[in-house]
Write an enzyme that holds these catalytic residues in place. Sequence first.
Site, PDB file in Angstrom:
ATOM      1  N   CYS A   1     -11.148   0.795 -10.130  1.00 28.54           N
ATOM      2  CA  CYS A   1     -10.334  -0.049  -9.262  1.00 28.54           C
ATOM      3  C   CYS A   1     -10.736  -1.510  -9.416  1.00 28.54           C
ATOM      4  O   CYS A   1     -11.932  -1.804  -9.416  1.00 28.54           O
ATOM      5  CB  CYS A   1     -10.535   0.413  -7.827  1.00 28.54           C
ATOM      6  SG  CYS A   1      -9.531  -0.442  -6.612  1.00 28.54           S
ATOM      7  N   PRO A   2      -9.780  -2.393  -9.606  1.00 30.63           N
ATOM      8  CA  PRO A   2      -8.326  -2.247  -9.482  1.00 30.63           C
ATOM      9  C   PRO A   2      -7.598  -2.048 -10.809  1.00 30.63           C
ATOM     10  O   PRO A   2      -6.375  -2.071 -10.845  1.00 30.63           O
ATOM     11  CB  PRO A   2      -7.916  -3.582  -8.863  1.00 30.63           C
ATOM     12  CG  PRO A   2      -8.827  -4.568  -9.533  1.00 30.63           C
ATOM     13  CD  PRO A   2     -10.148  -3.826  -9.670  1.00 30.63           C
TER      14      PRO A   2
END
Length: 84
Positions: A19-20
């Site tokens: 993430c992201p």
Amino acid sequence: MPDVFTHPDKTLDTQGLRCPEPVMMVRKTVRHMEAGQMLLILADDPATTRDIPSFCRFMEHQLVAQETEQMPYRYLVRKKESQL
């Protein structure tokens, strides 16, 4: 029962990314797809179990299927129809 993941229009492998990055790659890939096309996403980041469904709701794409019981996680997303 047929496997809904077998014939996507495109496949995006985000394994190894965290993430992201997976959602950023999904957004970039979907942007270049035609309305109604299907994208198969392969992921191993636990955050995608939250992020991919949230992305679909926010961007109004359809999360057709998801499989998160084993790795890699699989998500099938249909790009929303164009709005006039």
